[in-house]
Design a protein around this motif. Structure first.
Motif, PDB file in Angstrom:
ATOM      1  N   LEU A   1       0.840  -1.207   0.000  1.00  0.00           N
ATOM      2  CA  LEU A   1       0.000   0.000   0.000  1.00  0.00           C
ATOM      3  C   LEU A   1       0.874   1.257   0.000  1.00  0.00           C
ATOM      4  O   LEU A   1       1.825   1.352   0.786  1.00  0.00           O
TER       5      LEU A   1
ATOM      6  N   GLY B   1       0.466 -10.777   6.794  1.00  0.00           N
ATOM      7  CA  GLY B   1       1.250 -10.252   5.675  1.00  0.00           C
ATOM      8  C   GLY B   1       1.598  -8.779   5.824  1.00  0.00           C
ATOM      9  O   GLY B   1       1.073  -7.938   5.099  1.00  0.00           O
TER      10      GLY B   1
ATOM     11  N   GLU C   1       4.341 -12.997   8.619  1.00  0.00           N
ATOM     12  CA  GLU C   1       4.814 -12.758   7.254  1.00  0.00           C
ATOM     13  C   GLU C   1       5.560 -13.991   6.748  1.00  0.00           C
ATOM     14  O   GLU C   1       6.481 -14.481   7.386  1.00  0.00           O
TER      15      GLU C   1
ATOM     16  N   ASP D   1       3.900 -19.159   7.447  1.00  0.00           N
ATOM     17  CA  ASP D   1       2.735 -19.181   6.574  1.00  0.00           C
ATOM     18  C   ASP D   1       1.504 -19.084   7.489  1.00  0.00           C
ATOM     19  O   ASP D   1       1.321 -19.928   8.366  1.00  0.00           O
TER      20      ASP D   1
ATOM     21  N   ASN E   1      -3.986  -6.370   4.661  1.00  0.00           N
ATOM     22  CA  ASN E   1      -4.095  -6.200   3.224  1.00  0.00           C
ATOM     23  C   ASN E   1      -3.710  -7.580   2.691  1.00  0.00           C
ATOM     24  O   ASN E   1      -2.535  -7.898   2.609  1.00  0.00           O
TER      25      ASN E   1
ATOM     26  N   TYR F   1      -4.297 -14.525  -3.262  1.00  0.00           N
ATOM     27  CA  TYR F   1      -4.373 -15.922  -3.698  1.00  0.00           C
ATOM     28  C   TYR F   1      -4.873 -16.854  -2.592  1.00  0.00           C
ATOM     29  O   TYR F   1      -5.239 -17.992  -2.876  1.00  0.00           O
TER      30      TYR F   1
HETATM   31  N1  SAM Z   1       0.546  -5.273   4.474  1.00  0.00           N
HETATM   32  C1  SAM Z   1       1.437  -4.871   3.405  1.00  0.00           C
HETATM   33  C2  SAM Z   1       0.899  -3.610   2.766  1.00  0.00           C
HETATM   34  O1  SAM Z   1      -0.283  -3.331   2.955  1.00  0.00           O
HETATM   35  O2  SAM Z   1       1.653  -2.926   2.094  1.00  0.00           O
HETATM   36  C3  SAM Z   1       1.617  -5.982   2.368  1.00  0.00           C
HETATM   37  C4  SAM Z   1       0.379  -6.518   1.720  1.00  0.00           C
HETATM   38  S1  SAM Z   1       0.649  -7.646   0.400  1.00  0.00           S
HETATM   39  C5  SAM Z   1      -0.877  -7.539  -0.467  1.00  0.00           C
HETATM   40  C6  SAM Z   1       0.465  -9.255   1.128  1.00  0.00           C
HETATM   41  C7  SAM Z   1       1.561  -9.685   2.096  1.00  0.00           C
HETATM   42  O3  SAM Z   1       1.257 -11.002   2.584  1.00  0.00           O
HETATM   43  C8  SAM Z   1       2.959  -9.793   1.482  1.00  0.00           C
HETATM   44  O4  SAM Z   1       3.880  -9.189   2.347  1.00  0.00           O
HETATM   45  C9  SAM Z   1       3.217 -11.296   1.374  1.00  0.00           C
HETATM   46  O5  SAM Z   1       4.582 -11.645   1.431  1.00  0.00           O
HETATM   47  C10 SAM Z   1       2.433 -11.807   2.568  1.00  0.00           C
HETATM   48  N2  SAM Z   1       1.991 -13.210   2.449  1.00  0.00           N
HETATM   49  C11 SAM Z   1       1.665 -13.892   1.323  1.00  0.00           C
HETATM   50  N3  SAM Z   1       1.290 -15.141   1.612  1.00  0.00           N
HETATM   51  C12 SAM Z   1       1.350 -15.266   2.966  1.00  0.00           C
HETATM   52  C13 SAM Z   1       1.089 -16.343   3.870  1.00  0.00           C
HETATM   53  N4  SAM Z   1       0.686 -17.524   3.434  1.00  0.00           N
HETATM   54  N5  SAM Z   1       1.296 -16.131   5.188  1.00  0.00           N
HETATM   55  C14 SAM Z   1       1.725 -14.907   5.647  1.00  0.00           C
HETATM   56  N6  SAM Z   1       1.991 -13.864   4.828  1.00  0.00           N
HETATM   57  C15 SAM Z   1       1.805 -14.038   3.508  1.00  0.00           C
END
Ligand code: SAM
Length: 288
Positions: A30, A55, A76, A101, A125, A129
């Motif tokens: 964001l 995340g 994260e 995860d 956010n 997927y």
């Molecule tokens: N919160 C941040 C922002 O708003 O700028 C990042 C949002 S980005 C859409 C999604 C985040 O979720 C990424 O940092 C990604 O690495 C993390 N992510 C993806 N799959 C995940 C999982 N299975 N468990 C935890 N985090 C995950």
């Protein structure tokens, strides 16, 4: 705090760490402070709250959450983001970053340990997927929850809100509406993210009901029925249940549908949440 919601600050952090976006993790960070303000406002966080962020990325929203909440736990998956988060969150002593995860984290246990089992707030956010498994996991595992305020794909936000008669209506709509009151807070265009996603996004708040809006004798059975109905949504309810392995004969179902005042050839996708609850209660009482 030097907010990362300003694009120049995000770019500076990404350059400092030579960070490469990982598409497979749904990374769209964001870069809009007014959207961040809206999310924080909508989540109604107070200094009593423990917040789970899913995340955190480079910590953009995490900084806001640390300011507003008593305690923040941010999960994260991307190990390359961990040193960045240590840097961007250095000034906060009320945050714990877990490199995991989210689908493998025992969130119930986390709420138990860190919040004495009291309801937590989830703010994220989301990585698009895995939106559905995250939300279903939170609800179905009965994590003590106050609310979930999340950014999701616009179409998914719509799906959470609708009732029968639209193509968006499905198992997710019913699960969300059984457990929570959904309210769309804001629509968010692609230019609020870096990199820009291909789809529009929306912030939606799901406020957990203390008691669900319908009485259900066996929740698991109701959701099995719902899934069976929508797996083959163009088929009749009778065929959907048969193919989905729901233990009911054609005649038993016909008798139930008659009692419910519904036609024998009705499709599952036409039933409301209240009707799925009623149907599952009838099936449960036959099988008991
Ligand atoms: N919160 C941040 C922002 O708003 O700028 C990042 C949002 S980005 C859409 C999604 C985040 O979720 C990424 O940092 C990604 O690495 C993390 N992510 C993806 N799959 C995940 C999982 N299975 N468990 C935890 N985090 C995950």
């Amino acid at each position: 705090m030097a907010t990362l919601g300003i694009p120049a600050n995000t770019i500076a952090v990404l350059q400092k760490y030579d960070f490469n976006f990982q598409k497979k993790f749904g990374q769209n960070f964001l870069i809009d402070t007014s959207v961040l303000d809206r999310i924080i406002e909508a989540s109604h966080i107070t200094k009593d709250d423990m917040v789970l962020e899913i995340g955190p990325g480079i910590g953009t929203m995490t900084q806001y959450l640390c300011e507003a909440a008593r305690e923040v736990v941010a999960v994260e998956i991307d190990k390359n983001l961990i040193p960045i988060l240590e840097d961007t969150l250095a000034e906060y002593d009320n945050v714990t970053v877990i490199n995991q995860d989210i689908l493998k984290v025992d969130i119930r246990q986390l709420a138990e340990q860190r919040n004495g089992g009291k309801p937590i707030k989830v703010v994220a956010n989301l990585p698009y997927y895995i939106t559905t498994p995250i939300i279903m996991g939170l609800f179905e595992s009965h994590v003590p929850l106050d609310s979930i305020t999340i950014m999701v794909q616009k179409e998914v936000a719509d799906r959470m809100q609708v009732g029968p008669g639209t193509k968006d209506y499905g198992a997710l709509s019913l699960a969300v509406q059984y457990y929570a009151k959904p309210e769309i807070i804001a629509n968010v265009p692609p230019n609020c993210f870096m990199p820009r996603p291909k789809v529009g996004s929306a912030v939606i708040r799901l406020t957990r009901y203390e008691t669900p809006p319908v009485d259900v004798m066996d929740e698991k059975l109701m959701f099995r029925i719902i899934r069976a109905s929508f797996n083959q949504r163009r088929k009749t309810l009778a065929n959907g249940l048969k193919n989905g392995g729901i233990p009911i004969t054609k005649d038993e179902l016909a008798a139930i549908l008659e009692k419910m005042g519904l036609p024998e050839n009705i499709r599952g996708e036409a039933l409301t949440l209240a009707q799925f609850a009623e149907l599952s209660n009838f099936i449960k009482s036959i099988k008991n």
